[in-house]
Design an enzyme around this catalytic site. Structure first.
Site, PDB file in Angstrom:
ATOM      1  CB  SER A 142       3.226   2.520   1.978  1.00 47.66           C
ATOM      2  OG  SER A 142       3.956   3.633   1.524  1.00 47.66           O
ATOM      3  CE1 TYR A 155       8.140  -1.091   2.526  1.00 44.63           C
ATOM      4  CE2 TYR A 155       7.774   1.050   1.519  1.00 44.63           C
ATOM      5  CZ  TYR A 155       7.537   0.159   2.536  1.00 44.63           C
ATOM      6  OH  TYR A 155       6.695   0.506   3.564  1.00 44.63           O
TER       7      TYR A 155
END
Length: 327
Positions: A142, A155
């Site tokens: 990501s 996260y």
């Protein structure tokens, strides 16, 4: 891996979101797909789609935080189909919350699934790929692997840790002159059910920090990385800008996110989610898409350029030729 027909590929997080879209894309290519996730409803739905689209499916319900279960699943895939050609790490969980309201056990859980789950998957894949002396591992990363954002500290930290692990392993494989290939696909915000099922302490429904892309765009990138593995593939202009901005002006990004990331990660048009999947899967077959279809993009210029290098090269040559002719 240039041709995926008949290839054996394992996908973690396959019950919904990006993993579900990847499983569909593999099925269209005629692959044999091992489907790993916790939720049996979503796994069975994914298996039906894979078979309907021309692939073969093996349902492997487990929690990737359980290393023994992941290794057993890899052994089962090899017992079923004889090998593992590709492994895609996509399983994740998240918590939307300010750090001051987070609990230690929530950091532990997100780390166990999002980071250690990728470690377990990679180790399980390596066990068989080293024996075969071939294989490709794709890590779904990501933009937050490089540039953290507020309200998703657990996260972001897990994704950054995963990138560090993959970079270390890549060096070791190069040192050993191993034919096993590694690739990381760094995604922008993607319209997945994650925002309906993640634990949240926000006053409104969690939302992706846009621009938002459809999961099929992410799946195209993962398939490209599987077939043409390169060190990293950045998907979408937001990912490129976030990574370059972090290198050039991280303080400016800090202040920008401090101003806009709270409202931008919440939606007033959706009801507050009921329940979360942090500790256990929620029942239901949610598919690949989340609740933000209306504003999600269905393509990425950056990804198109990476997938069509010959067309890009010919276009550049044509432009140079035209420029010379005009002179």
């Amino acid at each position: 891996m240039r041709k995926l027909s008949g290839q054996v590929v394992v996908v973690t997080g396959a019950s919904q979101g990006v993993g579900r879209a990847v499983a569909r894309a593999l099925a269209v290519k005629g692959a044999k797909v091992g489907l790993i996730a916790r939720g049996i409803d979503g796994l069975e739905g994914a298996a039906r789609e894979v078979r309907a689209l021309g692939g073969e499916a093996l349902v492997l319900p487990l929690d990737v935080s359980d290393a023994d279960a992941v290794f057993a699943a890899a052994d089962r895939v090899v017992a079923q189909w004889g090998r593992i050609d590709g492994w895609i790490n996509d399983a994740m969980v998240s918590v939307f919350s300010p750090v001051s309201q987070m609990r230690p056990e929530e950091y532990r859980r997100v780390t166990e699934v999002t980071y250690l789950g990728s470690v377990h998957g990679t180790l399980a894949a390596l066990k068989h790929m080293q024996r075969q002396n071939a294989g490709t591992i794709v890590q779904v990363g990501s933009a937050v692997s490089y540039r953290s954002i507020p309200l998703q500290s657990a996260y972001c930290a897990a994704k950054a840790a995963t990138r560090g692990f993959i970079d270390s392993l890549r060096c070791e494989l190069l040192h050993d002159q191993s034919p096993i290939r590694l690739a990381m696909v760094h995604l922008p915000a993607v319209n997945t059910p994650q925002f309906d099922v993640a634990r949240s302490r926000l006053p409104r429904h969690p939302a992706p920090l846009g621009p938002i892309f459809q999961p099929e765009v992410a799946a195209q990138a993962v398939i490209h990385a599987l077939r043409h593995p390169s060190r990293e593939l950045w998907v979408g202009a937001p990912t490129v800008l976030a990574m370059l901005g972090q290198r050039l002006a991280p303080g400016l990004l800090d202040r920008s996110l401090a101003r806009r990331a709270w409202d931008a990660q919440q939606s007033s048009s959706l009801p507050a989610p009921q329940g979360d999947n942090l500790d256990a899967p929620l029942p239901g077959n949610r598919g690949a898409h989340g609740p933000f279809d209306a504003g999600a993009r269905r393509g990425s210029v950056e990804l198109w350029l990476r997938r069509h290098p010959i067309s890009v090269a010919l276009g550049v040559l044509a432009m140079l030729g035209a420029r010379r002719a005009l002179r």
